[in-house]
Design an enzyme around this catalytic site. Structure first.
Site, mmCIF file in Angstrom:
data_model
loop_
_atom_site.group_PDB
_atom_site.id
_atom_site.type_symbol
_atom_site.label_atom_id
_atom_site.label_comp_id
_atom_site.label_asym_id
_atom_site.label_seq_id
_atom_site.Cartn_x
_atom_site.Cartn_y
_atom_site.Cartn_z
ATOM 1 N N LEU A 61 -73.386 24.387 -70.056
ATOM 2 C CA LEU A 61 -74.289 25.035 -70.782
ATOM 3 C C LEU A 61 -75.257 23.900 -71.523
ATOM 4 O O LEU A 61 -76.345 24.311 -72.104
ATOM 5 C CB LEU A 61 -74.132 25.690 -72.196
ATOM 6 C CG LEU A 61 -73.081 26.917 -71.809
ATOM 7 C CD1 LEU A 61 -72.751 27.671 -72.888
ATOM 8 C CD2 LEU A 61 -73.692 27.730 -70.820
ATOM 9 N N LYS A 62 -75.068 22.276 -71.113
ATOM 10 C CA LYS A 62 -75.765 21.389 -71.469
ATOM 11 C C LYS A 62 -76.398 21.501 -73.038
ATOM 12 O O LYS A 62 -77.506 21.532 -73.200
ATOM 13 C CB LYS A 62 -77.062 21.344 -70.615
ATOM 14 C CG LYS A 62 -76.573 20.592 -69.045
ATOM 15 C CD LYS A 62 -77.421 20.753 -68.179
ATOM 16 C CE LYS A 62 -77.228 20.214 -66.843
ATOM 17 N NZ LYS A 62 -76.334 21.191 -65.996
ATOM 18 N N ARG A 201 -74.360 25.035 -53.339
ATOM 19 C CA ARG A 201 -74.918 25.717 -52.152
ATOM 20 C C ARG A 201 -74.156 25.392 -50.802
ATOM 21 O O ARG A 201 -74.122 26.212 -49.884
ATOM 22 C CB ARG A 201 -76.348 25.443 -51.986
ATOM 23 C CG ARG A 201 -77.158 26.319 -53.269
ATOM 24 C CD ARG A 201 -78.695 26.021 -53.342
ATOM 25 N NE ARG A 201 -78.608 24.661 -53.864
ATOM 26 C CZ ARG A 201 -79.691 23.838 -54.134
ATOM 27 N NH1 ARG A 201 -80.799 24.470 -53.621
ATOM 28 N NH2 ARG A 201 -79.762 22.983 -54.650
#
Ligand code: C5P
Length: 217
Positions: A61-62, A201
Site C-alpha cells: 500500500l506504500k 504481467r
C-alpha cells in the site's frame, strides 16, 4: 518464507480474476502481492481468500502519512495474515521508527524513489540527482529498523553494500513485451543482489501462465 524468492503481483480488479488466476501458481513456491487497486476493490475478502489457499501475502500500500497514522495502520496490518508491507522512506525517520514499533512479525519494506520519477522530478522535489537521493534514502533505511528497500534493478549496483532486504520489480526474462523499459532478467537481478523479485504481467498475462510462473522461479 525466505526460501521463496518470487513475489507474483496480483494486479487485478476483482475477486473472480484472482480466484481464476491463482490456480496457476503454487503457494509453496511464491508469495503474492496485493496492491492498492486490488485492495481498494476487494478489501480484506481477497486477503482471506489468499490466506485460505496457503499464500503468504505482501500488502503493497506504500503508506506515507504522519507517524501516528502509519503506526496505527501497521498495527492493523500486522494483526492479519500479511507477512510483508510497504511504506515510503520519504515519510522520514520518525514515521519509519514509529511504523517499526508496531510491526510485530511482519517485514516492512521502504519504497525508495518511484521509478516513474525522472531526473527533473527528483531535482525539483529534492534538489538532488537520482543517485544522490537513493544514497540519502539508503542511509536512512540502514540506520532505522526497517527490514529492506524496494528498488528498481537499475539501482541494485548502488545498493551493493546495503545489508537489508532488496525487493525488486521491473523484471523481464523476455525483453520488449510491454511498457517496462529499465528491466533486468530474474537471473541478472539475483546476480546484482536482489533478495526478492516482483513479477506481474509476464505471468498474469501469459498465454501459458503455469509455464511463465515456472520460468521465473
Ligand atoms: O507487471 P509488472 O511485472 O510490471 O508488475 C510489477 C509490479 O511491481 C506492479 O505491481 C507494480 O505496481 C510494482 N512496481 C513497484 N515499483 C516500481 C515498479 C513496479 O512496486 N518501481
Amino acid at each position: 518464507m525466505f526460501s521463496k524468492k518470487l513475489i507474483v503481483a496480483l494486479d487485478f480488479s476483482s475477486f473472480q480474476e484472482v480466484n481464476e488466476f491463482i490456480k496457476y501458481i503454487d503457494p509453496l513456491k511464491c508469495l503474492v502481492k496485493v496492491g492498492l487497486q486490488l485492495y481498494t476493490s476487494c478489501g480484506n475478502k481477497v486477503i482471506e481468500l489468499l490466506a485460505e489457499k496457503g499464500f503468504e501475502i505482501f500488502l503493497d500500500l506504500k503508506l506515507h502519512d504522519i507517524p501516528n497514522t502509519v503506526k496505527k495502520t501497521i498495527n492493523e496490518i500486522s494483526s492479519s495474515s500479511i507477512v510483508m508491507t510497504t511504506i515510503h522512506l520519504s515519510g522520514g525517520e520518525k514515521m519509519i521508527d514509529d511504523a517499526c514499533e508496531s510491526k510485530g512479525n511482519i517485514k516492512i519494506i521502504g519504497v525508495s524513489l518511484l521509478t516513474s520519477l525522472d531526473h527533473n522530478d527528483v531535482n525539483e522535489l529534492y534538489n538532488r540527482d537520482i543517485e544522490q537521493q537513493i544514497m540519502v534514502l539508503k542511509d536512512l533505511a540502514s540506520r532505522t529498523k526497517i527490514d529492506g528497500i524496494v528498488c528498481s534493478p537499475k539501482e541494485l549496483p548502488l545498493l551493493s553494500d546495503f545489508k537489508k532486504l532488496k525487493v525488486v520489480p521491473g523484471i523481464r526474462n523476455i525483453y520488449g513485451e510491454d511498457d517496462q523499459k529499465r528491466v533486468l532478467s530474474s537471473k541478472e537481478a539475483y546476480a546484482y543482489g536482489a533478495d526478492y523479485i516482483v513479477v506481474g504481467r509476464p505471468i498474469t498475462e501469459a498465454a501459458d501462465k503455469a509455464k511463465a510462473f515456472n520460468d521465473y522461479l
